[in-house]
Design a protein around this motif. Sequence first.
Motif, short mmCIF file in Angstrom:
data_model
loop_
_atom_site.label_atom_id
_atom_site.label_comp_id
_atom_site.label_asym_id
_atom_site.label_seq_id
_atom_site.Cartn_x
_atom_site.Cartn_y
_atom_site.Cartn_z
N LYS A 3 1.05 -1.30 -0.27
CA LYS A 3 -0.01 0.09 0.13
C LYS A 3 0.95 1.21 0.02
N PHE A 4 0.52 2.17 -0.54
CA PHE A 4 0.98 3.36 -0.57
C PHE A 4 0.43 4.51 0.18
N ARG A 5 1.45 5.04 1.05
CA ARG A 5 0.58 5.97 2.00
C ARG A 5 2.08 7.05 2.29
N PHE A 6 1.64 8.12 2.24
CA PHE A 6 2.83 9.13 2.61
C PHE A 6 2.50 10.12 3.76
N TYR A 7 2.74 9.95 5.03
CA TYR A 7 2.32 10.66 6.10
C TYR A 7 3.60 11.78 6.74
N PHE A 8 2.92 12.75 7.08
CA PHE A 8 3.68 13.97 7.84
C PHE A 8 3.20 13.95 9.28
N ASP A 9 2.21 12.98 9.48
CA ASP A 9 1.82 13.05 10.95
C ASP A 9 1.96 11.50 11.62
N LYS A 10 2.83 11.52 12.51
CA LYS A 10 3.17 10.32 12.91
C LYS A 10 2.08 9.49 13.59
N ASP A 11 1.19 10.48 14.23
CA ASP A 11 -0.13 9.71 14.95
C ASP A 11 -1.12 9.30 14.13
N GLU A 12 -0.99 9.83 12.90
CA GLU A 12 -1.98 9.26 11.97
C GLU A 12 -1.41 7.85 11.29
N GLU A 13 -0.12 7.86 11.23
CA GLU A 13 0.63 6.71 10.69
C GLU A 13 0.48 5.78 11.37
N THR A 14 0.59 5.87 13.04
CA THR A 14 0.39 4.90 13.83
C THR A 14 -0.96 4.41 13.80
N ALA A 15 -2.06 5.38 14.01
CA ALA A 15 -3.50 4.84 13.94
C ALA A 15 -3.87 3.99 12.71
N TRP A 16 -3.15 4.16 11.57
CA TRP A 16 -3.54 3.45 10.33
C TRP A 16 -2.86 2.23 10.45
N LEU A 17 -1.72 2.17 10.90
CA LEU A 17 -0.73 0.85 10.90
C LEU A 17 -1.68 -0.14 11.95
N ASN A 18 -2.21 0.29 13.01
CA ASN A 18 -2.63 -0.53 13.92
C ASN A 18 -4.19 -0.92 13.37
N LYS A 19 -4.71 -0.15 12.75
CA LYS A 19 -5.94 -0.51 12.12
C LYS A 19 -5.79 -1.56 10.89
N MET A 20 -4.62 -1.38 10.44
CA MET A 20 -4.31 -2.52 9.33
C MET A 20 -4.19 -3.66 9.96
N SER A 21 -3.50 -3.64 11.11
CA SER A 21 -3.12 -4.76 12.14
C SER A 21 -4.52 -5.41 12.56
N ALA A 22 -5.57 -4.66 12.81
CA ALA A 22 -6.74 -4.88 13.49
C ALA A 22 -7.51 -5.74 12.35
N ASP A 23 -7.44 -5.49 11.08
CA ASP A 23 -7.86 -6.18 9.85
C ASP A 23 -7.20 -7.24 9.47
N GLY A 24 -6.00 -7.42 10.10
CA GLY A 24 -5.32 -8.90 10.10
C GLY A 24 -3.93 -8.61 8.85
N TRP A 25 -3.44 -7.39 8.95
CA TRP A 25 -2.32 -7.28 8.26
C TRP A 25 -1.27 -6.73 9.01
#
Length: 226
Positions: A3-25
Amino acid sequence: MIKFRFYFDKDEETAWLNKMSADGWAMTGFFAGFFNFEKCDKGKWNYQVDFGDRAFAVSDEYRELMEDTGAEIVQTWGYWIILRRLASLGKFELYTDIDSCIEHYKKILRMFKAVTIFELVLFFYLIFATIYGNLNGLIVILFFPIIIALSCACLNTKNVINGLYEKKGISVSRRKNISVFLPIGMLLLSVSLITKDYVPHIITLILQIASIVLELLGILRCSDKR
């Protein structure tokens, strides 16, 4: 999966990574905005994004400290460090008190300011190269979204710091949007570059000086000191 993402906000990136983990990735690697994921049990990992003292590397002490907490370093990219820990070990936090959080975000803000200044210096150099050389003005215009994104990153990080100060009972003011001076200055610059072959040189010069002044005002207002 990539997946392509480019974050300048580490909190948004952290939330997204944890959401992906919650979805099984589970995120396993990163390069220039491209995240690699592999299947895992849903919610298996908790992710955090940290800001280090070295580019593309961490000290042995830092690595050992993370290992002692049960965390592993997934990827370093620039000064960013992506970590994960098994969710079964409990909540994963790197900074648990307000003062350490403030210092953490101040380090990030200093980095964003330094990168913004570098981009501005390069930006103004390209402006003069366009005026007095054969450089295509479109190259300069491509810097607009980068500088605006960095300015927003400075602003957002500053607001996070101010929010932490408010938790300590210290009253601070917040700015919700980047200064209007920045896009207006960039608009004037675009007009000057597009019309430089059709209007008197003095008009082009006035537009460009005005654009530079407005852009500098916009940057200063976006990342002013508390």
